[in-house]
Design an enzyme around this catalytic site. Sequence first.
Site, PDB file in Angstrom:
ATOM      1  N   PRO A  10       0.806  -1.225   0.000  1.00 25.96           N
ATOM      2  CA  PRO A  10       0.000   0.000   0.000  1.00 25.96           C
ATOM      3  C   PRO A  10       0.842   1.279   0.000  1.00 25.96           C
ATOM      4  O   PRO A  10       0.363   2.325  -0.440  1.00 25.96           O
ATOM      5  CB  PRO A  10      -0.831  -0.106   1.281  1.00 25.96           C
ATOM      6  CG  PRO A  10      -0.232  -1.204   2.079  1.00 25.96           C
ATOM      7  CD  PRO A  10       0.538  -2.086   1.151  1.00 25.96           C
ATOM      8  N   LYS A  11       2.081   1.184   0.436  1.00 18.23           N
ATOM      9  CA  LYS A  11       2.925   2.384   0.469  1.00 18.23           C
ATOM     10  C   LYS A  11       3.405   2.765  -0.934  1.00 18.23           C
ATOM     11  O   LYS A  11       3.210   3.891  -1.391  1.00 18.23           O
ATOM     12  CB  LYS A  11       4.128   2.125   1.380  1.00 18.23           C
ATOM     13  CG  LYS A  11       4.985   3.339   1.660  1.00 18.23           C
ATOM     14  CD  LYS A  11       6.070   2.958   2.654  1.00 18.23           C
ATOM     15  CE  LYS A  11       6.824   4.186   3.143  1.00 18.23           C
ATOM     16  NZ  LYS A  11       7.852   3.802   4.127  1.00 18.23           N
ATOM     17  N   THR A  12       4.005   1.809  -1.647  1.00 15.57           N
ATOM     18  CA  THR A  12       4.476   2.114  -3.000  1.00 15.57           C
ATOM     19  C   THR A  12       3.293   2.306  -3.952  1.00 15.57           C
ATOM     20  O   THR A  12       3.375   3.092  -4.895  1.00 15.57           O
ATOM     21  CB  THR A  12       5.400   1.002  -3.540  1.00 15.57           C
ATOM     22  OG1 THR A  12       4.743  -0.253  -3.375  1.00 15.57           O
ATOM     23  CG2 THR A  12       6.727   0.987  -2.806  1.00 15.57           C
TER      24      THR A  12
ATOM     25  N   GLN B 265       2.399   5.379  -6.395  1.00 13.46           N
ATOM     26  CA  GLN B 265       2.017   5.243  -7.797  1.00 13.46           C
ATOM     27  C   GLN B 265       0.810   6.103  -8.099  1.00 13.46           C
ATOM     28  O   GLN B 265       0.748   6.780  -9.117  1.00 13.46           O
ATOM     29  CB  GLN B 265       1.618   3.792  -8.080  1.00 13.46           C
ATOM     30  CG  GLN B 265       2.736   2.901  -8.442  1.00 13.46           C
ATOM     31  CD  GLN B 265       2.966   2.985  -9.929  1.00 13.46           C
ATOM     32  OE1 GLN B 265       3.326   4.038 -10.443  1.00 13.46           O
ATOM     33  NE2 GLN B 265       2.777   1.903 -10.617  1.00 13.46           N
TER      34      GLN B 265
ATOM     35  N   VAL C 167      -2.172  -0.987 -10.834  1.00 17.85           N
ATOM     36  CA  VAL C 167      -2.658   0.392 -10.638  1.00 17.85           C
ATOM     37  C   VAL C 167      -1.868   1.443 -11.408  1.00 17.85           C
ATOM     38  O   VAL C 167      -2.258   2.601 -11.447  1.00 17.85           O
ATOM     39  CB  VAL C 167      -2.630   0.824  -9.157  1.00 17.85           C
ATOM     40  CG1 VAL C 167      -3.597   0.037  -8.340  1.00 17.85           C
ATOM     41  CG2 VAL C 167      -1.238   0.764  -8.596  1.00 17.85           C
TER      42      VAL C 167
ATOM     43  N   LYS D 221      -4.773  -6.522  -9.984  1.00 17.53           N
ATOM     44  CA  LYS D 221      -5.205  -5.937 -11.256  1.00 17.53           C
ATOM     45  C   LYS D 221      -4.218  -4.907 -11.793  1.00 17.53           C
ATOM     46  O   LYS D 221      -4.247  -4.593 -12.980  1.00 17.53           O
ATOM     47  CB  LYS D 221      -6.571  -5.267 -11.089  1.00 17.53           C
ATOM     48  CG  LYS D 221      -7.729  -6.242 -10.926  1.00 17.53           C
ATOM     49  CD  LYS D 221      -9.033  -5.464 -10.843  1.00 17.53           C
ATOM     50  CE  LYS D 221     -10.237  -6.385 -10.758  1.00 17.53           C
ATOM     51  NZ  LYS D 221     -11.481  -5.574 -10.547  1.00 17.53           N
TER      52      LYS D 221
ATOM     53  N   GLU E  44      -1.488   2.516 -14.285  1.00 19.12           N
ATOM     54  CA  GLU E  44      -2.090   3.361 -15.310  1.00 19.12           C
ATOM     55  C   GLU E  44      -3.444   3.912 -14.879  1.00 19.12           C
ATOM     56  O   GLU E  44      -3.726   5.085 -15.120  1.00 19.12           O
ATOM     57  CB  GLU E  44      -2.215   2.583 -16.620  1.00 19.12           C
ATOM     58  CG  GLU E  44      -1.083   1.614 -16.752  1.00 19.12           C
ATOM     59  CD  GLU E  44      -0.323   1.623 -18.066  1.00 19.12           C
ATOM     60  OE1 GLU E  44       0.175   0.560 -18.390  1.00 19.12           O
ATOM     61  OE2 GLU E  44      -0.203   2.645 -18.750  1.00 19.12           O
TER      62      GLU E  44
END
Length: 711
Positions: A604-606, A610, A676, A674, A678
Amino acid sequence: MTTAFIGQPVSRVDGRQKVTGRATYAAEFDVPSLAHGAIARSTVANGRIASIDSAAAKRAPGVLAVLTYRNAPRLAYRAHKGVVDPEVGERLHVLQDDRVSHQGQPVALVIADTLEQANYAATLVRVTYAPETATIEIARAEPVRPTREQPDQPERRPSEVRRGDPEGAFAGAEVKIDATYVIPRENHNPIEMHATTAAWEGDRLTLWDKTQWVHNVADEIAAVFGIPAQNIRVVSPFVGGAFGSGLRTWPHVTLAALGARVARRPVKVMLSRREMYYGVGYRPHTVQRVALGASRVGRLTAIVHDGYQETSTYEEFSEALLNASRFLHSCPNVYTRHRIARLNVHTPTYMRAPGEVSGIFALESAMDELAVALNIDPVELRLRNEPEQDEFKKLPFSSRSTRECYRAAAERFGWSRRNPEPRSMRDGRWLIGLGMASATYPMNYAPASAMARLLPDGTAEVTSASSDMGPGTWTSMTQVAAETLGLPIERVKFSLGDTRLPRAPVHGGSMTMASVGSAVQAACRKAREDALARGGANDLTEAMRRLGQPVEASADVKPGDAGQRFSMHAFGAVFVEVAVDPDLGETRVRRIVGAYGAGRIVNPKTTRSQCIGGMIGGIGMALMEHSVVDARNGRVPNANLAEYAVPVHADAPPAMDVIFVEEDDPHVNPLGVKGVGEIAMVGVAPAIANAVFHATGKRIRELPITPDKLI
Ligand code: MOS
């Protein structure tokens, strides 16, 4: 001791290397007796080289060789297309003939002892041209149907799709809007410039390159030189941003290898910022008409989305511009048509969220215009048109969390405090606007391989020839490996970015976590099971100690048939608050809230990083970015970061909230991811444009929304 790392906000394992400058980027690999290459480029957009005189350049100090089409070795240019190359057309053959197909095309390569000597000598190459009429402006080209459908992803890019009776339904609609939306050319502008160092040893070539796909560089350069790909090693451990510019293997990579062969020394070619606008692709200029028809209660009855984009004369690049309009909202009558305009420009390429980000700017701007025409809240309008399945593919969604995204983001944002009347909200003299848009991006999952090697000391080495252009692949793969092996994270070393490692797919299309992550998981699972069985222990460290020798396992993963049974996409919602100066026309983005249903979030941090990056990219697209193209000659007068504006820290809103809606999707891939990378940018530009309309009452349909358009 915990070994549950998937889902944890682990800090970057390569963070220390990066902040101490020890992470080595493409231009930083210095090899003994390195020479430097500088490229002389065409000053016309179309025509032939009439004369070329390199005598003065050759005599300049330190010059080892000057290559032009007259003396450059003939290259094989065997057929080869990576999945990112346009299906129709042929890549630019560099220094092979007198043809000039675009402004800035390489016409000579100077090799010298130092960079300064090479750069100076390149200015001494005298070229005259027999120019031919160049068509540069999209408005002057007749858009045409692509030669053929894109066979790699036939469901994503059909040139024409129709269901129901869109024209009839639009004509008879109770409420309608019909407008044209324009996005100019934009360049990726990663902070790290493209660079390649090439070194031959006999018939073997090593390339240190900035790329999103090391194996494709090897395949491409092997095809260009007519040598086996096994003879080429490509090394690319760190990439300082790319956003798509590193997907393909561009002509400067060939030039570095060619220069090194002729000079019989290793050669480095690094592009200047200006050169980054003439040969590593760009987001194509697009023109899109969207016509929406609806009933008075806000049910969509017709969607017509007709768009075209620029491409070069030698390749047909086309992206999934209209894809989302076929399934994002429920509608019985839909028509989409995609065309291309062939111009005397170099070939555009994928740029962050290619297709979707552009198409959804038009679609979601149009949805906002429809909401205004209907006098229905924009969120409510979308909820009234929420589809039960993918109405284009006629398949259920593997998961779709749009309702939850709208709800969660609207609540965090405080959407209920919005007065729907344009120009009704103020903060002092600033006009305040609140806008929103939907987002979607396909779940991509491609074949990938990985290897895990367990050592007797209880550590593990895990590898896959993936790339990390910034999202944190080094870290997320280490997490997956450590958790799967059941080892502490500091005992696991993951490596990527080298063709000697197991093959990974292109680091693009938001597919790295899904694909490489699943391969890493599979390889680690195999290695662990094997070691436990052979070591006769329940604890991996103990088993490895007993075995006293390494245990290796490789795994290949590939998509099954889920794509035939499900429509698989990430979905999201973006809410934006802007403040517009009514006198100066300046737009400031004050807040962004994005909510995403993107499957499992490994870190969740990286991933939040993003998403923030995507939001800032969206601010650039909405308010600043524009590669101005001179219609006379194809030059980009603002080919620099002083005049091509991108958001700086002062342009980033103080509040950027990212919400991940929990999704447990067993269909997409083994990791349930899935992607993220883009979707993080999709929806941002229309949400800003919609907020600007709410603030000012002015609908801006041509990006970027600069002050001149608002005053
Ligand atoms: Mo992305 S445009 O696939 O790097």
